[in-house]
Write a protein that holds these residues in place. Structure first.
Motif, PDB file in Angstrom:
ATOM      1  N   LEU A  88       0.839  -1.205   0.000  1.00 15.24           N
ATOM      2  CA  LEU A  88       0.000   0.000   0.000  1.00 15.24           C
ATOM      3  C   LEU A  88       0.871   1.250   0.000  1.00 15.24           C
ATOM      4  O   LEU A  88       0.572   2.236  -0.675  1.00 15.24           O
ATOM      5  CB  LEU A  88      -0.938   0.017   1.208  1.00 15.24           C
ATOM      6  N   THR A 146       2.002   2.528  -3.297  1.00 18.42           N
ATOM      7  CA  THR A 146       1.011   3.165  -4.183  1.00 18.42           C
ATOM      8  C   THR A 146       0.889   4.670  -3.916  1.00 18.42           C
ATOM      9  O   THR A 146       0.233   5.379  -4.673  1.00 18.42           O
ATOM     10  CB  THR A 146      -0.401   2.556  -4.010  1.00 18.42           C
ATOM     11  N   LEU A 147       1.489   5.138  -2.832  1.00 18.11           N
ATOM     12  CA  LEU A 147       1.325   6.549  -2.477  1.00 18.11           C
ATOM     13  C   LEU A 147       2.104   7.459  -3.414  1.00 18.11           C
ATOM     14  O   LEU A 147       3.200   7.101  -3.864  1.00 18.11           O
ATOM     15  CB  LEU A 147       1.816   6.799  -1.040  1.00 18.11           C
ATOM     16  N   PRO A 148       1.578   8.673  -3.681  1.00 19.97           N
ATOM     17  CA  PRO A 148       2.371   9.657  -4.425  1.00 19.97           C
ATOM     18  C   PRO A 148       3.644   9.983  -3.642  1.00 19.97           C
ATOM     19  O   PRO A 148       3.661   9.892  -2.415  1.00 19.97           O
ATOM     20  CB  PRO A 148       1.456  10.887  -4.475  1.00 19.97           C
ATOM     21  N   ASP A 152       5.223  12.737  -2.762  1.00 15.77           N
ATOM     22  CA  ASP A 152       5.144  13.740  -1.695  1.00 15.77           C
ATOM     23  C   ASP A 152       4.468  13.172  -0.452  1.00 15.77           C
ATOM     24  O   ASP A 152       4.776  13.572   0.663  1.00 15.77           O
ATOM     25  CB  ASP A 152       4.350  14.972  -2.169  1.00 15.77           C
ATOM     26  N   GLU A 153       3.551  12.294  -0.655  1.00 13.11           N
ATOM     27  CA  GLU A 153       2.854  11.658   0.471  1.00 13.11           C
ATOM     28  C   GLU A 153       3.781  10.692   1.201  1.00 13.11           C
ATOM     29  O   GLU A 153       3.755  10.598   2.427  1.00 13.11           O
ATOM     30  CB  GLU A 153       1.606  10.946  -0.038  1.00 13.11           C
ATOM     31  N   ARG A 179       6.732  10.899   1.997  1.00 17.70           N
ATOM     32  CA  ARG A 179       7.606  11.559   2.985  1.00 17.70           C
ATOM     33  C   ARG A 179       6.962  11.674   4.362  1.00 17.70           C
ATOM     34  O   ARG A 179       7.644  11.814   5.372  1.00 17.70           O
ATOM     35  CB  ARG A 179       7.947  12.983   2.520  1.00 17.70           C
ATOM     36  N   TRP A 218       5.298   9.487   5.877  1.00 20.67           N
ATOM     37  CA  TRP A 218       5.207   8.188   6.523  1.00 20.67           C
ATOM     38  C   TRP A 218       6.589   7.730   6.981  1.00 20.67           C
ATOM     39  O   TRP A 218       7.600   8.067   6.377  1.00 20.67           O
ATOM     40  CB  TRP A 218       4.598   7.159   5.553  1.00 20.67           C
TER      41      TRP A 218
END
Lengths: 245, 238
Positions: free
Chosen positions: B93, B96-98, B100-101, B103, B105
């Motif tokens: 999962l 699948t994140l962009p 910028d996103e 970062r 996490w």
């Protein structure tokens, strides 16, 4: 780099409210069950109320959501709420709201006060309900809440179809009796149908609730100032005490 | 039957209020809350300042095998303050994140392998079954209440938090605190977890802030024009 009001279009949405991922395995269920037996989970057991109400994004008040608050009272002046998008088993944790009495609110600095919203209209209008709780039982608590202020951060923008919690938290605002603060009839009727209640009837039954003597004009900031708030997340140098990462 | 909190301003809860809440707790459905099955103790630091570190008690529910949502409290006690939340997702999962996103996490491999992350009250052999999964996951944490700077109310704006990623970052006092309170040995558990492996593709270079700090800022925005809102019900309260 990330902001509460900008959306990442990269993740496809298909209308399914459940987050992506494989269903839980039997092994995980067994693990969870074991943990549940061995662990006390005290703070969670202290949640004592479920309330259903509505909120809108302070950076775009045309976007309104139904919310489900699971509430713990820490003392007579302070409550903390875990907020979900439904009261179902698969409810998504979409944020946290804190609720304080007017007494505590008045002591906050003005810059802090502008992040908070008032509850008087929301409660007196019947928008805030405790599902399945008879009016006579919820009355004393609601009369207390009428004078409170809330601060609500939303971390998962499910209404725009985000399959996972993306971006920065959003500051939320409460319903108010002026244009931008009014809850859409569709949203309201859907809620009322689900619980077989009438917000109109609740409003009538709450007419005699005492109103706060005044509502601090720093709260519900958009009403007097025409401004909402967004949170930006920016890259910076980290203060270190050891190498990272 | 009144309750008060030593550090949160306010009067003790009145008996009548407490009684009401016993009634509502019995009548109402708490389905999403009843999914919370697990208590995890871990540590976070502010993503722009590693010197500010916080013990964080997570109460977690699974959305599915690959996603959890956790409430974060400052202690495991009944009067604990709700200070934040964390989402935990599997490696697939996360990927699948962009960018910028990603970062926002953080990885969990070190927290798990070092023994810093643990489930109070659960024997190591059972705990390790979940630790094997957690080591491969990523988390996103916001704190809303800066209890470490002694705020007695949740003031200010949300803070992005990070997890520890290598030896030497965490204060020894924090570690000794949990070891004493829970009668555990972090070092011993580290040995027991030596076999556990992290994400299959390695820790993503953009996770953990992409090695940078992250700072939140508040910005005022103009409200939409009022005629963009449907007229709706005007629920006058008079």
């Amino acid at each position: 780099m990330a902001s509460s009001e900008k959306s990442s279009s990269a993740l496809a949405t298909d209308g399914d409210p459940r987050p992506p991922g494989q269903p839980m395995t039997v092994e995980q269920h067994v693990l969870d069950k074991g943990a549940q037996i061995l662990q006390s989970l005290k703070p969670v057991k202290k949640m004592s109320q479920h309330a259903c109400t509505f909120a809108s994004y302070s950076h775009d008040m045309t976007r309104q959501i139904e919310t489900h608050h699971y509430i713990t009272r820490l003392n007579q002046d302070f409550l903390q709420c875990a907020v979900y998008d439904t009261d179902h088993v698969h409810g998504r944790l979409i944020g946290i709201e804190y609720i304080i009495s007017d007494r505590i609110f008045e002591d906050l600095p003005p810059d802090e006060q502008k992040l908070w919203h008032s509850h008087a209209y929301e409660i007196k209008s019947g928008l805030w309900v405790n599902p399945r709780v008879p009016g006579i039982i919820e009355k004393p608590e609601l009369e207390n809440l009428v004078k409170t202020y809330g601060k609500f951060w939303c971390t998962w923008q499910v209404d725009r179809g985000d399959k996972l919690p993306l971006g920065a938290p959003s500051l939320m605002m409460s319903p108010q009796p002026v244009n931008l603060g009014q809850v859409s009839p569709e949203l309201l009727h859907a809620r009322d149908r689900k619980y077989n209640i009438s917000t109109e009837a609740l409003r009538a039954s709450r007419v005699e609730f005492p109103e706060p003597e005044w509502i601090n004009p720093q709260a519900d900031y958009w009403k007097q100032h025409g401004k909402g708030f967004a949170i930006d997340i920016k890259l910076t140098d980290m203060i270190l005490r050891a190498p990272f990462p | 039957m009144s309750s008060t909190h030593p550090e949160v301003p306010g009067e003790p809860t009145k008996t009548g209020t407490a009684f009401l809440e016993t009634a509502t707790a019995t009548i109402q459905s708490f389905a999403p809350i009843n999914q919370i099955h697990q208590h995890l103790c871990a540590f976070h630091f502010y993503s722009y300042d590693m010197t500010r570190q916080v013990e964080a008690h997570h109460y977690c529910a699974h959305q599915n095998e690959e996603m959890r949502q956790c409430l974060i409290y400052d202690s495991p006690d009944a009067d604990a303050r709700l200070i934040g939340l964390e989402y935990v997702i599997s490696e697939p999962l996360f990927l699948t994140l962009p960018d910028d996103e990603k970062r926002l996490w953080h990885s969990h491999e070190y927290e798990v392998k070092s023994g810093l992350l643990f489930m109070p009250g659960v024997p190591g052999s059972i705990e390790r079954q979940d630790m094997e999964k957690l080591a491969k996951t990523y988390g996103k944490v916001f704190h809303f209440w800066q209890v470490d700077r002694r705020d007695n109310l949740p003031l200010g704006i949300p803070q992005v938090m990070m997890a520890f990623t290598r030896d030497g970052q965490i204060y020894e006092d924090l570690v000794k605190g949990v070891e004493n309170r829970y009668g555990i040995s972090v070092a011993k558990e580290r040995e027991n977890r030596a076999y556990i492996s992290g994400p299959t593709h390695g820790i993503h270079p953009l996770a953990n802030g992409g090695a940078k700090g992250l700072k939140t800022e508040l910005r005022e925005v103009d409200c939409k024009p009022t005629d963009s809102v449907p007229q709706g019900l005007c629920l006058s309260i008079n």
